[in-house]
Design a protein around this motif. Sequence first.
Motif, short mmCIF file in Angstrom:
data_model
loop_
_atom_site.label_atom_id
_atom_site.label_comp_id
_atom_site.label_asym_id
_atom_site.label_seq_id
_atom_site.Cartn_x
_atom_site.Cartn_y
_atom_site.Cartn_z
N GLY A 156 47.04 -7.41 15.93
CA GLY A 156 48.78 -7.57 15.72
C GLY A 156 48.48 -8.04 14.01
O GLY A 156 49.45 -7.71 13.41
N TRP A 157 47.61 -8.68 13.74
CA TRP A 157 47.79 -9.49 11.79
C TRP A 157 47.28 -8.56 11.24
O TRP A 157 47.39 -8.38 10.44
CB TRP A 157 46.43 -10.66 12.23
CG TRP A 157 46.88 -12.01 12.31
CD1 TRP A 157 47.81 -12.27 13.10
CD2 TRP A 157 46.28 -12.98 12.12
NE1 TRP A 157 48.01 -13.99 13.52
CE2 TRP A 157 46.88 -13.86 12.82
CE3 TRP A 157 44.98 -12.99 11.11
CZ2 TRP A 157 46.58 -15.49 12.94
CZ3 TRP A 157 44.30 -14.77 11.33
CH2 TRP A 157 45.14 -15.13 12.08
N GLY A 158 46.59 -7.57 11.53
CA GLY A 158 45.63 -5.86 10.79
C GLY A 158 45.54 -6.14 9.77
O GLY A 158 45.04 -7.63 9.08
N PHE A 207 37.57 -10.00 9.81
CA PHE A 207 37.80 -10.96 9.17
C PHE A 207 37.89 -10.78 7.54
O PHE A 207 38.75 -10.22 7.01
CB PHE A 207 37.61 -11.96 9.91
CG PHE A 207 38.47 -13.06 8.18
CD1 PHE A 207 40.12 -13.78 8.12
CD2 PHE A 207 37.63 -13.82 7.52
CE1 PHE A 207 40.97 -14.30 7.54
CE2 PHE A 207 38.62 -14.45 6.70
CZ PHE A 207 39.44 -14.86 6.34
N LEU A 208 36.27 -10.08 7.63
CA LEU A 208 36.09 -9.83 5.85
C LEU A 208 36.56 -8.34 5.55
O LEU A 208 37.10 -7.87 4.77
CB LEU A 208 34.51 -9.45 6.31
CG LEU A 208 33.52 -9.86 4.62
CD1 LEU A 208 34.18 -10.84 4.04
CD2 LEU A 208 32.41 -9.72 4.45
N LEU A 209 37.02 -7.36 7.05
CA LEU A 209 36.89 -5.82 6.40
C LEU A 209 38.72 -6.19 6.53
O LEU A 209 38.74 -4.72 5.68
CB LEU A 209 36.30 -5.34 8.12
CG LEU A 209 35.18 -4.91 7.40
CD1 LEU A 209 34.63 -3.98 8.82
CD2 LEU A 209 34.72 -4.28 6.53
N ARG A 210 39.33 -6.98 7.54
CA ARG A 210 41.24 -6.74 7.69
C ARG A 210 41.69 -7.67 6.73
O ARG A 210 42.81 -7.71 6.07
CB ARG A 210 41.25 -6.51 8.65
CG ARG A 210 40.45 -5.37 9.65
CD ARG A 210 41.05 -4.61 10.83
NE ARG A 210 40.91 -3.77 11.46
CZ ARG A 210 39.76 -4.04 12.24
NH1 ARG A 210 39.27 -5.15 11.80
NH2 ARG A 210 38.87 -2.17 12.45
N GLY A 211 41.34 -8.77 6.52
CA GLY A 211 41.45 -10.64 6.15
C GLY A 211 41.66 -10.74 4.97
O GLY A 211 42.47 -11.72 4.19
N GLU A 212 40.02 -10.11 4.00
CA GLU A 212 40.16 -11.14 3.21
C GLU A 212 40.69 -10.78 1.97
O GLU A 212 40.07 -8.49 2.31
CB GLU A 212 38.48 -11.12 3.30
CG GLU A 212 37.91 -12.57 2.06
CD GLU A 212 37.91 -11.46 0.77
OE1 GLU A 212 38.73 -11.90 0.06
OE2 GLU A 212 36.71 -10.72 0.50
N MET A 213 41.31 -10.58 1.07
CA MET A 213 41.67 -9.59 -0.15
C MET A 213 40.67 -9.11 -0.38
O MET A 213 41.33 -7.60 -0.78
CB MET A 213 42.95 -10.81 -0.57
CG MET A 213 43.66 -10.05 -2.32
SD MET A 213 42.64 -10.05 -2.98
CE MET A 213 42.28 -12.14 -3.58
N VAL A 214 39.84 -10.18 -1.47
CA VAL A 214 38.73 -9.47 -2.31
C VAL A 214 38.17 -7.74 -1.73
O VAL A 214 38.24 -6.94 -2.18
CB VAL A 214 37.78 -10.56 -2.71
CG1 VAL A 214 36.67 -10.03 -3.74
CG2 VAL A 214 38.17 -11.25 -3.40
#
Length: 458
Positions: A156-158, A207-214
């Motif tokens: 659900g975070w996407g 997390f790197l692909l979906r949650g990390e801004m940069v």
Amino acid sequence: MRALPVCLALFWGGMAWAHASEQSFVLLLPTDVYIAAGVASVVLTVLLLAVLPARAGEAVFSPTPLLRRPRWAVRHGTSLLATGVLAFAVWQGFAGPRTPMENPMPLLVWTVWWVALVSLQGLFGNHWRWTNPWTGVVAVLARWTGMRRLMRYPRGWGYWPAVALFVAFAAFLLCDPAPADPARLASVVGIYWYAVLFGVLLFGPAFLLRGEMVTVVMRAYGRMGLFARARGRLAVGLWGWQGVVRRAPPLALAVLMVFLLGTGSFDGLHETFWWLGVIGVNPLEFPGRSAVVMPNLIGLVVANLGLLAVFAACLWLGERIAGTGRSLRASVCLFAPSILPIALGYHVAHYLSAFLVEGQYVVLMLDDPLSSGAHLLGLDGFYVTTGFFNTQDTVRRIWLSQAGAVVVGHVVAILMAHALAMRDGADRRRAVLGQAPLAVFMVCYTFFGLWLLASPRG
């Protein structure tokens, strides 16, 4: 008309604590002529699409295969190199010179990464596979320890964590009193790097692909690049072809694409005399960034949410006119990639003049990274110059390059929007009718972007 020479006293006085976006001259060229020509080019593109064959827009974005993609097994090595460079910059942020233009930390973050690497990502393709400063460290830790993720990344975070982090980044970039202070920037970057590493160890690569801004921002701009993989081969196509051939992004990523344009636009707007007048600040007696933190924060939020609302309203109206039956959510997701060329074009244009100056400081930094008097590149006697701001000819060339980037970005955006509208099998008449509100929006934004470039800055 003559171009006003550089206001050197104002320029160097403001550079001490400014990030790379600070304007270095007041433009007095006949910009009304150039702006009218730029807007006319975009309008002409819209009219041509209305009479061209139905599939002409899609054909423009058909990629050309070049060669089989080589299987280079070096990306973890280059990632570790990027991590080392970042670690050096953080160390120098604390131990190096206090002046931002002499310290590697602000130069690497604001000039090399935010200006140069983001632009290269959008213009040429996804170099972030090799320059990401986390993937190499994670690969080494996984190989040495055999560790696995501790938790599953919540479905659900996407991409919403990346959206929230981008808004925080934009607030730091545009509203923090001293975003280029070496020690302050080193603290923020160092903490963020460790926080992201913890997130990857906790949730895995998701997390790197979906949650990390940069990474999410770089991958979004990577959709604009000329080169990319297509069916196992390296292919080249017109800017934006990946955004046309790939499926529509999820809603959170679509919102982030719109926020990229909104943030870039406010980055230029918040420096103009017009904005300073709105918030009651005399641009000739600027009280400092700390005095305008709250007005700029409010302006940043309003700019992004307002742009999202206008974009959604244009799409909603277009769908009602065309009668496609597509939901507003689906429309935003479908057409959001067409915002990226505008955002990229303005990013390149907005930072070009600053890069011409600060890029010279990057060269000096590479020549003497420790400020020890060494000259690794043999540039003893090299001096930074701003002479290209002092003549009408060079100022006109800079302005035309900036205006060209904005106009090309809007033309590509209109072509993308047309191709995306045709992708689901809509006939040309319905596609043209449905695109009319969005086309008007893009034409108006062309005028707005060129006005921003030509406006005097405080």
